[in-house]
Design a protein around this motif. Structure first.
Motif: not given
Length: 209
Positions: A92-95, A148-149, A154-158
């Motif tokens: 994921s993007k957090v990963d 982050l973008r 992909n709606e993983e972040f607000s």
């Protein structure tokens, strides 16, 4: 072909020499400051003639400016590689951000003197290389901004997060935490520091068991 090989060999030797000069300069300047460090000292520490310094760099200021480009370039490449490796593994993007935090810590652990100089120079406004520093800083931050973008897309972040400020805050968190670790908590392992920052990233600081 032989000419190309000779040219390549000369280029490799010059890069090796420049690397020696970078290492000598960053160590000396971290120890005694930019103004107090002389070209003679840099040459002596690098084990080369004074003329070799001027052959590779027009002045001490140019050497330091190129040192900043070189060091932040290495950091930027390590951050990008961490993000791409995570994406390739389906993370994921957090990963990806977590992997970048670790990559940043590994870099700082390997180049502590450079990191100290880089952070110190960020606060100065009267240096000849200020514009260069801003450019290379943005290159490193931009790698985090991209992740982050993509996470927002992909709606993983607000969608409400401030991408430039959040990216700068993440990079700053790693830099300051790592310097604090090395200066005041050297007994802690890299894994331990990474775990603490990972918890901050994932918003689990106030979790209750």
């Amino acid at each position: 072909m032989e000419r190309s090989s000779t040219t390549s060999g000369g280029s490799t030797r010059r890069e090796a020499t420049r690397q020696k000069l970078y290492e000598a300069a960053v160590t000396l300047i971290a120890e005694q400051g930019f103004s107090a460090t002389t070209v003679d000292e840099i040459a002596e520490r690098a084990g080369v003639a004074k003329g070799t310094v001027y052959y590779n760099f027009a002045s001490k200021s140019v050497l330091f400016e190129e040192l900043l480009r070189h060091g932040v370039g290495l950091l930027t490449a390590s951050l990008r590689e961490a993000a791409e490796r995570t994406a390739g593994a389906g993370g994921s993007k957090v990963d990806a951000l977590d992997a970048m935090i670790r990559a940043g810590l590994v870099f700082i652990d390997r180049y502590p003197a450079f990191t100290q100089l880089y952070v110190a120079e960020l606060w100065r406004t009267n240096r000849a290389w200020q514009s260069t520093l801003l450019v290379v800083r943005q290159q490193a931050v931009a790698v985090v901004e991209d992740v982050l973008r993509e996470g927002v897309d992909n709606e993983e972040f607000s969608a409400e997060i401030d991408i430039p400020l959040t990216a700068a805050a993440l990079v700053g968190m790693v830099l300051v935490a790592a310097l604090d670790w090395q200066a005041f908590q050297p007994e802690r392992s890299l894994d331990d520091v990474h775990s603490a920052l990972s918890r901050l990233l994932q918003g689990r600081v106030s979790d209750r068991p």
